[in-house]
Design an enzyme around this catalytic site. Structure first.
Site, PDB file in Angstrom:
ATOM      1  N   ILE A   1     -12.547 -21.681  19.925  1.00  0.00           N
ATOM      2  CA  ILE A   1     -12.512 -21.076  21.260  1.00  0.00           C
ATOM      3  C   ILE A   1     -13.697 -21.562  22.086  1.00  0.00           C
ATOM      4  O   ILE A   1     -13.569 -21.835  23.287  1.00  0.00           O
ATOM      5  CB  ILE A   1     -12.496 -19.538  21.163  1.00  0.00           C
ATOM      6  CG1 ILE A   1     -11.379 -19.074  20.227  1.00  0.00           C
ATOM      7  CG2 ILE A   1     -12.324 -18.918  22.547  1.00  0.00           C
ATOM      8  CD1 ILE A   1     -10.011 -19.642  20.567  1.00  0.00           C
ATOM      9  N   VAL A  61       0.869  -1.180   0.000  1.00  0.00           N
ATOM     10  CA  VAL A  61       0.000   0.000   0.000  1.00  0.00           C
ATOM     11  C   VAL A  61       0.904   1.228   0.000  1.00  0.00           C
ATOM     12  O   VAL A  61       1.737   1.377   0.898  1.00  0.00           O
ATOM     13  CB  VAL A  61      -0.927   0.024   1.239  1.00  0.00           C
ATOM     14  CG1 VAL A  61      -1.780   1.292   1.242  1.00  0.00           C
ATOM     15  CG2 VAL A  61      -1.819  -1.214   1.280  1.00  0.00           C
ATOM     16  N   VAL A  74      -2.516  -3.399   5.049  1.00  0.00           N
ATOM     17  CA  VAL A  74      -1.093  -3.694   4.917  1.00  0.00           C
ATOM     18  C   VAL A  74      -0.764  -5.068   5.516  1.00  0.00           C
ATOM     19  O   VAL A  74       0.133  -5.752   5.044  1.00  0.00           O
ATOM     20  CB  VAL A  74      -0.229  -2.596   5.560  1.00  0.00           C
ATOM     21  CG1 VAL A  74       1.195  -2.692   5.053  1.00  0.00           C
ATOM     22  CG2 VAL A  74      -0.780  -1.223   5.239  1.00  0.00           C
ATOM     23  N   LEU A 112     -17.153 -18.626  17.108  1.00  0.00           N
ATOM     24  CA  LEU A 112     -15.713 -18.856  17.266  1.00  0.00           C
ATOM     25  C   LEU A 112     -15.581 -20.295  17.751  1.00  0.00           C
ATOM     26  O   LEU A 112     -15.412 -20.565  18.942  1.00  0.00           O
ATOM     27  CB  LEU A 112     -15.107 -17.888  18.286  1.00  0.00           C
ATOM     28  CG  LEU A 112     -15.096 -16.402  17.935  1.00  0.00           C
ATOM     29  CD1 LEU A 112     -14.433 -15.604  19.041  1.00  0.00           C
ATOM     30  CD2 LEU A 112     -14.379 -16.174  16.633  1.00  0.00           C
ATOM     31  N   LEU A 147      -5.902 -15.285  12.502  1.00  0.00           N
ATOM     32  CA  LEU A 147      -7.177 -15.212  11.796  1.00  0.00           C
ATOM     33  C   LEU A 147      -7.100 -14.149  10.706  1.00  0.00           C
ATOM     34  O   LEU A 147      -6.440 -13.121  10.865  1.00  0.00           O
ATOM     35  CB  LEU A 147      -8.307 -14.896  12.772  1.00  0.00           C
ATOM     36  CG  LEU A 147      -8.727 -16.041  13.707  1.00  0.00           C
ATOM     37  CD1 LEU A 147      -9.635 -15.525  14.808  1.00  0.00           C
ATOM     38  CD2 LEU A 147      -9.399 -17.155  12.930  1.00  0.00           C
TER      39      LEU A 147
END
Length: 596
Positions: free
Chosen positions: A481, A25, A51, A478, A423
């Site tokens: 988790i 970027v 980024v 999730l 993630l």
């Protein structure tokens, strides 16, 4: 001697080192580099939407093809800190990427200037080298050193930080005589190879463990050759998955607490000798050292000296590049076989194959539930996808179940961030793989939260025509988790579900929250939602047709039951099974043992 701006010299060095594309970027402090790349014209650029996404694209690009080094670029301040996650992921898995950041002018570095941060100090723990170049004449040599370090010893990432006035300063530099520095790689000796083969030959039930270092060294064919000469079974690690085809008679499953096969764990526990090459003895492969090592001897080969003995002390250690070591092992094994010195392994191999081919050691996949169970989705994937498919995935129940049920047949066909597991990694990494190989069949695999983390990067695939299939298994949770929270008797702050005001109550996804199909379409891509197993194969055909027509990513969203627990445990001899095990071939129609 030619005169040029320091950043122009840097771009010429990138070209000499084999760089043809970058991910990044633009920003004020790095605009001189973009100007130099535009003027040069020989290095392409993929504009990321975040980024961090650029850093993961660089990772995917490196991981896809042997010899590649991905390059990511950002401006000063937050661009560098955003890319730290990518540097960590690359460092953890021994993946070389080059991160280039802009920086405030040298005179402002100590004045808390706008977007000025000591990114080199921040990046040092997750790079092989991180430096802010303060002298313009050092710029081309800093890049030369970066590539030398990334290729030498244990591969890994490097960060080069460039103050804007350093980039713009004029220097003298002769690119015509520039040569990349030769990489250093330690090499096993003949005596070490003989010792290791002798120790293996003395055992009764040996195994070869093939790690990610074998793939990094582009040595998978040598690994298979060694196994075949010795007639010794192979257990790949998650990072080494694909070094030997899943249907090879000497591939006897993966071992571990999560991404493993029941027959792989059973075979590891039955062994008395383990020969690890290019692996780290990662804890999700081993579980506790006590259980993993009890009753067996170990040889450990690793390119990094400090890895030998880091987790446990092997009976014999060899510091070597995996390819160099395997060349020595193969040479010794051939000589011993010709001389009749190798022990017969037919009984042991048959025992290992028996476990792999027995329904007793398989988990059921053929569930007919609606909403679907994830196990059935992977069965559908196995039946719809061929041997040339490359899977891209990161952490979560989706990845764990994928490793338990999918089939991989070639090196670099399972592209996965193993240790860091950030993630959001999957989408940008898959785009990086596509840039590296425009023709490969790519299928990314995500749970809903991984997918949502960096979903904006799908727009990059639409803009730059980077088609691939993204299988999204959606339970609006999730999941990993939530499963871990069972130990605390809670189900807290892990539900992604809500009543979407734009979803009709009659729709099957009402209450699942985000409408992924609409979001994907809004980002310029295509999407299909699947509720039943029989709709998966037609969806895959439609996805392939759309990719051919539109050249954009296509998402296949599989709506899952809300709560499913995937097999895992605290020890390789104590993995908990939450779903039914197979009792007959009808329960596992896509298992390796039942495929032609």
């Amino acid at each position: 001697m030619a005169k040029m701006k320091a950043i122009e010299a840097a771009v010429l060095v990138l070209e000499k080192e084999g760089v043809t594309v970058t991910f990044g970027v633009p920003g004020a402090a790095i605009n001189p580099m973009y100007a130099a790349m535009k003027s040069h014209g020989g290095i392409g650029h993929i504009l990321a939407r975040h980024v961090e996404g650029a850093s993961h694209m660089a990772e995917g690009y490196t991981r896809a093809v042997a010899g590649n080094i991905g390059v990511c670029i950002g401006t000063s301040g937050p661009a560098g800190t955003d890319m730290i996650t990518g540097l960590y992921s690359a460092s953890a898995d021994s993946i070389p990427i080059l991160c280039i950041t802009g920086q405030a002018p040298r005179s402002r570095l100590h004045k808390e200037d706008f977007q000025a941060v000591d990114i080199a100090s921040i990046a040092k723990p997750v790079t092989k080298w991180a430096t802010t170049v303060l002298e313009p004449a050092q710029v081309p040599r800093a890049f030369q050193q970066a590539f030398h370090l990334m290729r030498s010893g244990r591969p890994g990432p490097v960060l080069i930080d460039l103050p804007i006035d350093v980039q713009l300063a004029e220097i003298e530099f002769d690119i015509d005589t520039y040569e990349p520095l030769a990489a250093y790689k330690p090499t096993a000796s003949r005596k070490q190879a003989e010792k290791a083969i002798e120790m293996l030959n003395e055992s009764e039930r040996p195994l070869l463990v093939s790690g990610g270092g074998v793939i990094n060294a582009d040595a998978s064919e040598l690994m298979v050759e060694l196994a075949e000469i010795l007639n010794v079974p192979v257990i790949p690690t998650l990072m080494g998955w694909g070094t030997i085809p899943d249907d090879h008679p000497l591939m006897v499953g993966m071992c571990g607490l999560q991404t493993s096969h029941r027959y792989g764990n059973a075979t590891m526990l039955a062994s008395d000798f383990v020969f690890g090459i290019g692996n780290r003895w990662a804890n999700r492969h081993t579980g506790s050292v006590e259980v993993y090592t009890k009753g067996r001897k170990f040889v450990h080969v690793d390119i990094e000296p400090t890895q030998i003995g880091r987790v446990f002390a092997p009976d014999y250690g060899i510091v070597s590049d995996a390819k160099a070591a395997l060349e020595q092992f193969v040479a010794v094994a051939k000589e011993w076989k010709a001389a009749g010195k190798l022990k017969c392994r037919k009984t042991w191999v048959a025992e290992c194959q028996g476990r792999k081919n027995s329904v007793e050691f398989l988990r059921k996949t053929n569930f007919d539930n609606v909403p679907m169970k994830p196990q059935r989705v992977y069965q559908c994937m196995n039946r719809s996808l061929d041997r040339d498919t490359t899977y891209v995935s990161t952490i979560g129940l989706s990845q764990i179940a994928g490793a338990q049920f999918l089939h991989v047949y070639k090196p670099r066909s399972w592209i996965n961030c193993g240790q860091a597991g950030p993630l959001g990694w999957t989408t940008p990494a898959a785009l990086g793989v596509r840039v590296a190989d425009p023709a490969r069949k790519i299928v990314a695999l995500s749970g809903d939260y991984d997918f949502q983390f960096m979903i904006e990067e799908l727009a990059v695939g639409a803009q730059f025509k980077l088609p691939y299939v993204h299988v999204l298994v959606n339970n609006s949770y999730l999941g990993l988790i939530r499963q871990a929270q069972r130990a605390f008797s809670i189900d807290y702050c892990v539900q992604l579900a809500f009543d979407n005001i734009n979803t009709n109550e009659e729709e099957a996804t009402h209450g699942y929250g985000v409408d992924h199909v609409k979001v994907v379409e809004g980002l310029g891509c295509k999407a299909i939602r699947v509720h039943k197993a029989e709709d998966f194969a037609p969806a895959m055909k439609q996805a392939e047709a759309w990719m051919t027509e539109f050249k954009v990513p296509v998402v296949i969203e599989c709506v899952l039951e809300r709560v499913t627990n995937i097999s895992m445990g605290a020890e390789i001899d104590n993995v908990m099974e939450f779903e039914d095990l197979a009792i007959g071939s009808a329960d596992v129609p896509s298992a390796l043992a039942l495929l032609d």
